[in-house]
Design a protein around this motif. Structure first.
Motif, PDB file in Angstrom:
ATOM      1  N   THR A 111      15.196   9.981 -29.182  1.00  0.00           N
ATOM      2  CA  THR A 111      15.231  11.294 -28.266  1.00  0.00           C
ATOM      3  C   THR A 111      15.573  12.367 -29.303  1.00  0.00           C
ATOM      4  O   THR A 111      14.808  13.458 -29.264  1.00  0.00           O
ATOM      5  CB  THR A 111      16.600  11.263 -27.401  1.00  0.00           C
ATOM      6  N   ALA A 112      16.446  12.336 -30.396  1.00  0.00           N
ATOM      7  CA  ALA A 112      16.810  13.196 -31.053  1.00  0.00           C
ATOM      8  C   ALA A 112      15.611  13.686 -32.152  1.00  0.00           C
ATOM      9  O   ALA A 112      15.260  14.968 -32.244  1.00  0.00           O
ATOM     10  CB  ALA A 112      17.857  12.901 -32.210  1.00  0.00           C
ATOM     11  N   SER A 114      12.248  13.252 -31.520  1.00  0.00           N
ATOM     12  CA  SER A 114      11.309  13.509 -30.531  1.00  0.00           C
ATOM     13  C   SER A 114      11.451  14.993 -30.395  1.00  0.00           C
ATOM     14  O   SER A 114      10.710  15.956 -30.348  1.00  0.00           O
ATOM     15  CB  SER A 114      11.180  12.830 -29.232  1.00  0.00           C
ATOM     16  N   GLU A 115      12.686  15.411 -30.001  1.00  0.00           N
ATOM     17  CA  GLU A 115      13.190  16.902 -30.152  1.00  0.00           C
ATOM     18  C   GLU A 115      12.735  17.592 -31.294  1.00  0.00           C
ATOM     19  O   GLU A 115      12.203  18.738 -31.233  1.00  0.00           O
ATOM     20  CB  GLU A 115      14.706  16.777 -29.673  1.00  0.00           C
ATOM     21  N   LEU A 116      13.223  16.756 -32.455  1.00  0.00           N
ATOM     22  CA  LEU A 116      13.041  17.758 -33.693  1.00  0.00           C
ATOM     23  C   LEU A 116      11.519  17.924 -34.107  1.00  0.00           C
ATOM     24  O   LEU A 116      10.979  19.101 -34.281  1.00  0.00           O
ATOM     25  CB  LEU A 116      13.465  16.842 -34.791  1.00  0.00           C
ATOM     26  N   SER A 118       9.155  18.519 -31.807  1.00  0.00           N
ATOM     27  CA  SER A 118       8.481  19.063 -30.933  1.00  0.00           C
ATOM     28  C   SER A 118       8.479  20.915 -31.394  1.00  0.00           C
ATOM     29  O   SER A 118       8.021  21.503 -30.800  1.00  0.00           O
ATOM     30  CB  SER A 118       9.114  19.020 -29.556  1.00  0.00           C
ATOM     31  N   ASN A 119       9.394  20.930 -32.563  1.00  0.00           N
ATOM     32  CA  ASN A 119       9.684  22.141 -32.841  1.00  0.00           C
ATOM     33  C   ASN A 119       8.541  22.673 -33.830  1.00  0.00           C
ATOM     34  O   ASN A 119       8.190  21.752 -34.822  1.00  0.00           O
ATOM     35  CB  ASN A 119      10.990  22.333 -33.680  1.00  0.00           C
ATOM     36  N   SER A 160      18.434  18.302 -34.698  1.00  0.00           N
ATOM     37  CA  SER A 160      17.320  18.065 -33.796  1.00  0.00           C
ATOM     38  C   SER A 160      18.017  18.605 -32.112  1.00  0.00           C
ATOM     39  O   SER A 160      17.112  19.047 -31.383  1.00  0.00           O
ATOM     40  CB  SER A 160      17.411  16.178 -33.374  1.00  0.00           C
ATOM     41  N   TYR A 161      19.430  18.758 -32.109  1.00  0.00           N
ATOM     42  CA  TYR A 161      19.653  19.191 -30.826  1.00  0.00           C
ATOM     43  C   TYR A 161      20.170  20.584 -31.089  1.00  0.00           C
ATOM     44  O   TYR A 161      21.124  21.307 -30.164  1.00  0.00           O
ATOM     45  CB  TYR A 161      21.014  18.330 -30.266  1.00  0.00           C
ATOM     46  N   LYS A 163      21.067  24.474 -31.183  1.00  0.00           N
ATOM     47  CA  LYS A 163      20.874  25.840 -30.872  1.00  0.00           C
ATOM     48  C   LYS A 163      21.317  26.925 -31.018  1.00  0.00           C
ATOM     49  O   LYS A 163      21.052  28.029 -30.965  1.00  0.00           O
ATOM     50  CB  LYS A 163      21.604  25.615 -29.038  1.00  0.00           C
TER      51      LYS A 163
END
Length: 287
Positions: A111-112, A114-116, A118-119, A160-161, A163
């Motif tokens: 998940t982490a 995948s989040e990274l 996507s940027n 990755s997460y 903000k």
């Protein structure tokens, strides 16, 4: 000129490339892009950088994440260095293949990562996260390869997460107009300290002077010389805050040949004189 470079971590012995350097301010790689991710920590030095479609000042303490295929370069100020006359930075370079392998070996990271992935934009980290990354990346200098893997996995989780960041560059739409504009930005970055004539810059990009003026105004909303003056003012701001050079020396070093004109242009842009600007902001430090 932009170079298409790719850094190849030694996949037989290393999962990613870790580089800690002390080098002369002028020894940085010119404008380039690669197919790998890049995480850069500026420990000593300041100047101006180009990342994708953004050109702006940078200072020590910044950590920048650049996704694949975004052109970038750092132009360091020759007056800002350590006691040995050198700048210092840490760079971690890693491939998408490495990220893919991590998700296969450690499903907990799926998940982490995948989040990274996507940027698509280059980002600068801020606040508490920046401090954590600074500590982790600095600690890696003294670690062995196995210890670095552990630290880097922690870094991946943090970014990755994230903000606490701001966008500092976006991919450039690879059309002829954008390429030509980036070529102009790069020329200014490399030559702003000397006199730049309209004939010189228009010839550099292969245009007639009149066509160049119309093109630049349409692309940026301002004249070339307005842009050049603003660029020089911003460069002089960094020298005011980061060096002990006199205002006269900074005036010359930032490309202005006339001190009264520099003072007028600076006050118009910043609402105060160069000396007042230095006195007001010089003690504000970036962590």
């Amino acid at each position: 000129m932009k170079q298409n470079l790719k850094y190849y971590p030694n996949t037989q012995t290393k999962s990613f490339h870790f580089d800690h350097v002390h080098i002369q301010w002028s020894q940085q790689v010119p404008l380039h892009q690669q197919q790998t991710w890049e995480l850069s920590y500026i420990i000593t030095g300041s100047g101006v950088r180009i990342i994708g479609d953004v050109i702006e000042n940078f200072s020590k303490g910044e950590i920048i994440l650049i996704p694949p295929n975004i052109s970038h370069c750092w132009s360091f100020d020759q007056s800002v260095h350590d006691g040995y006359g050198k700048i210092e930075n840490i760079t971690i370079v890693f491939e998408n293949e490495f990220l893919k392998n991590c998700t296969q070996i450690f499903p907990e990271l799926f998940t982490a990562i995948s989040e990274l992935q996507s940027n698509e934009n280059a980002v600068s980290f801020t606040e508490e996260l920046l401090q954590k990354l600074q500590i982790l990346m600095t600690s890696m200098v003294h670690q062995n390869d196995i210890e670095r893997i552990s630290s880097f996995i922690k870094i991946l989780e943090l970014i990755s997460y994230c903000k606490e960041m701001r966008i500092v560059g976006r991919p450039i739409n690879e059309n002829k107009q954008e390429k030509k504009l980036q070529k102009i930005h790069l020329y200014v970055l490399s030559n702003f300290q000397k006199n730049i004539t309209l004939e010189e810059i228009s010839q550099y990009v292969g245009m007639q002077k009149s066509s160049f003026c119309i093109f630049f105004k349409r692309m940026t909303g301002k004249s070339f010389f307005t842009y050049l003056t603003e660029f020089r003012i911003e460069s002089s701001c960094q020298m005011l805050l980061k060096t002990k050079l006199s205002v006269k020396e900074i005036c010359i070093a930032s490309g202005f040949n006339d001190i009264p004109y520099y003072n007028r242009a600076f006050k118009k842009s910043k609402g105060m004189s160069p000396g007042c600007y230095r006195n007001k902001y010089q003690n504000i430090q970036i962590i």
